[in-house]
Design an enzyme around this catalytic site. Sequence first.
Site, PDB file in Angstrom:
ATOM      1  CD  GLU A  35     110.305 -17.598 -50.335  1.00  0.00           C
ATOM      2  OE1 GLU A  35     110.389 -16.342 -50.269  1.00  0.00           O
ATOM      3  OE2 GLU A  35     110.416 -18.352 -51.022  1.00  0.00           O
ATOM      4  NE  ARG A 261     112.903  -5.762 -46.927  1.00  0.00           N
ATOM      5  CZ  ARG A 261     112.969  -6.714 -46.926  1.00  0.00           C
ATOM      6  NH1 ARG A 261     114.055  -7.243 -46.122  1.00  0.00           N
ATOM      7  NH2 ARG A 261     111.929  -7.599 -47.446  1.00  0.00           N
ATOM      8  CE  LYS A 271     114.033 -14.947 -45.945  1.00  0.00           C
ATOM      9  NZ  LYS A 271     112.663 -15.667 -45.698  1.00  0.00           N
TER      10      LYS A 271
HETATM   11  P1  ATP Z   1     114.662 -11.544 -47.164  1.00  0.00           P
HETATM   12  O1  ATP Z   1     115.067 -10.447 -48.213  1.00  0.00           O
HETATM   13  O2  ATP Z   1     115.289 -11.444 -46.059  1.00  0.00           O
HETATM   14  O3  ATP Z   1     114.517 -13.017 -47.647  1.00  0.00           O
HETATM   15  P2  ATP Z   1     111.807 -11.280 -46.914  1.00  0.00           P
HETATM   16  O4  ATP Z   1     110.919  -9.909 -46.786  1.00  0.00           O
HETATM   17  O5  ATP Z   1     111.685 -12.057 -48.454  1.00  0.00           O
HETATM   18  O6  ATP Z   1     113.260 -10.873 -46.779  1.00  0.00           O
HETATM   19  P3  ATP Z   1     109.964 -13.036 -45.649  1.00  0.00           P
HETATM   20  O7  ATP Z   1     110.350 -14.484 -45.061  1.00  0.00           O
HETATM   21  O8  ATP Z   1     109.306 -13.055 -46.940  1.00  0.00           O
HETATM   22  O9  ATP Z   1     111.508 -12.499 -45.922  1.00  0.00           O
HETATM   23  O10 ATP Z   1     109.569 -12.258 -44.448  1.00  0.00           O
HETATM   24  C1  ATP Z   1     108.710 -12.425 -43.500  1.00  0.00           C
HETATM   25  C2  ATP Z   1     108.260 -11.123 -43.030  1.00  0.00           C
HETATM   26  O11 ATP Z   1     109.301 -10.616 -42.357  1.00  0.00           O
HETATM   27  C3  ATP Z   1     107.803 -10.147 -44.060  1.00  0.00           C
HETATM   28  O12 ATP Z   1     106.488  -9.741 -43.754  1.00  0.00           O
HETATM   29  C4  ATP Z   1     108.846  -9.526 -44.343  1.00  0.00           C
HETATM   30  O13 ATP Z   1     108.205  -7.857 -44.758  1.00  0.00           O
HETATM   31  C5  ATP Z   1     109.323  -9.300 -42.998  1.00  0.00           C
HETATM   32  N1  ATP Z   1     110.760  -8.741 -43.118  1.00  0.00           N
HETATM   33  C6  ATP Z   1     111.938  -9.227 -43.797  1.00  0.00           C
HETATM   34  N2  ATP Z   1     112.702  -8.750 -43.511  1.00  0.00           N
HETATM   35  C7  ATP Z   1     112.673  -7.714 -42.824  1.00  0.00           C
HETATM   36  C8  ATP Z   1     113.435  -6.595 -42.382  1.00  0.00           C
HETATM   37  N3  ATP Z   1     114.858  -6.472 -42.604  1.00  0.00           N
HETATM   38  N4  ATP Z   1     112.819  -5.692 -41.546  1.00  0.00           N
HETATM   39  C9  ATP Z   1     111.593  -5.723 -41.076  1.00  0.00           C
HETATM   40  N5  ATP Z   1     110.765  -6.870 -41.586  1.00  0.00           N
HETATM   41  C10 ATP Z   1     111.308  -7.654 -42.196  1.00  0.00           C
HETATM   42 MG    MG Z   2     110.829 -12.994 -49.579  1.00  0.00          MG
END
Ligand code: ATP
Ligand code: MG
Length: 556
Positions: A35, A261, A271
């Site tokens: 995202e 994660r 983020k």
């Molecule tokens: P955040 O909470 O940091 O915003 P998010 O999952 O909302 O994380 P996205 O941009 O939606 O962030 O994630 C893109 C991809 O990266 C998704 O498939 C997500 O599952 C993966 N991802 C995000 N954070 C992690 C993490 N800490 N470890 C492994 N994969 C991750």
């Molecule tokens: Mg997200």
Amino acid sequence: MSEEKKSLNFLEQIIEEDLANGLPQNKLRFRFPPEPNGYLHIGHAASICLNFGLGKRYNAPVNLRFDDTNPAKEEQAYVDAIKKDIAWLGFKWDKELYSSDYFDNLYQWAIMMINKGLAYVDDQDSETIAQQKGTPTEPGTNSPFRDRSVEENLSLFKQMKEGVFKDGERVLRAKIDMAHPNMHMRDPIMYRILHKAHQRTGTEWKIYPMYDWTHGESDYLEQISHSICTLEFKPHRPLYDWFVDQVYTDGIKPKQREFARRNLSYTVMSKRKLLRLVQENYVNGWDDPRMPTISGLRRRGYTPESIVNFSETAGISKRENITDVALLEFSAREHLNKIAPRRMAVLNPIKLIIDNYPEGQVEYLSAENNPEDESAGYRELPFSKVLYIERDDFKESANRKYFRLTLDKEVRLKNAYIIKGQSVVKDADGNFLEIHATYDPLSKSGSGTEESKRKVKGTLHWVSAKHAIPAEIRIYDRLFLDEAPDGQKDKDFTEFINPDSLHIDNKAKLEPSLTDAKPGEQFQFTRLGYFVVDPDTSPEKLVFNRTVSLRDNWKK
Ligand code: ATP
Ligand code: MG
């Protein structure tokens, strides 16, 4: 380890099984779906390495799909930063796609769902809808709007799209089962009203699709065979499948599978929290070298190889866990040791005068650039009567375990001569002003004489005072004092911030070969660690960041 010998992780096992059950290998397709609401972090690197790693292993395409369904939080600048980071890590995506590319498609499918009696417009506010959801042990209650006619639903949904209603006045919900044991199946929201311009679709849409409705359908449209996400989405899997089933006609039916994660000790990863660190000025931007972002790590001097290697070594897991940041630092040392040229830098200098060295004489001593890499060659180091050494490398007297300079004892100056401490000049308060020593002219390193082979305990780094160049050195410590600053009871993660995470040193003296060092260039400063030239460097001032020390010197 060779590719063959590495045992398969559980996701690869799932894929192998699917292949064994008849899925043609050329139908494998993966995606990485960020995202664009912030910068990528080391957790994302796990997902990137996993998805692109599967792409490499199975020679399958990997799409980069921006999951851009919330214009309130998303920006083009984040899209650009994300692309830059993935490319820097060394991965090539097949197609660059956006969930917003599918807004029309999703809208048409929503109409189809309404026509089939599988979706309805709910006039209730989000609080009321949440109250009716029930609990995991108690069924929810049906919305009073659940049995609207298809015609009324179509008309209201159209009005939602046209912007007739204000934010939050209506939602479109899937009609599944308010008593379903899985809470996500209790008539989940598919669309919400949001009067907010989107970075790609402008003001065209007044409604935006929710994650669950968007993600699986996007995977299906792109014919993703395995949609890999993190564990928190596991309970959403039945809904993912249900939504795909409603629109499925032919081709690959994507399969959602989950892994834990990546969490890293001594930092936060989401983020939202990283954005707070930036907005509340705990750090100087997303690429601050203390941030666990890819851009922060890059600025800190991490190489793509060290990040990829860390991700692979840490591996993936089915259960929540915290990876020790020491493993990340180890990865950096391991790679930088191979590639970083050695240089001499004195961070906290004190003058060392070689009394018996001829005044005005300068010698150019040959020094190996990297003992780990013969092809790196040699450089010349100027040596003269007045040098700088580290203040910490001298004591007037010390016990036998002290292997640095003291009066009447010998040490070697690296790549140069053996010297013997003679005297120290102090100010009225007893502070050392300068050290005097004598050198053994026959002991020159590499000269082949008996004296040059003489073993003395202790080798010090040094620079020639007349030739040295100044620099600003930024030394970083962990940003948080607690191993797990996240999710502690009654405490905000910012309470664990280390107030001394940045130390700026302006006294440093460097060997002159560093004069033309360019931002991003990496070096090992002898005995001090790995350093990278910071982009803040200007023609007037060199600025270095310490990436990591040579050894783990973190004290608990
Ligand atoms: P955040 O909470 O940091 O915003 P998010 O999952 O909302 O994380 P996205 O941009 O939606 O962030 O994630 C893109 C991809 O990266 C998704 O498939 C997500 O599952 C993966 N991802 C995000 N954070 C992690 C993490 N800490 N470890 C492994 N994969 C991750
Ligand atoms: Mg997200």
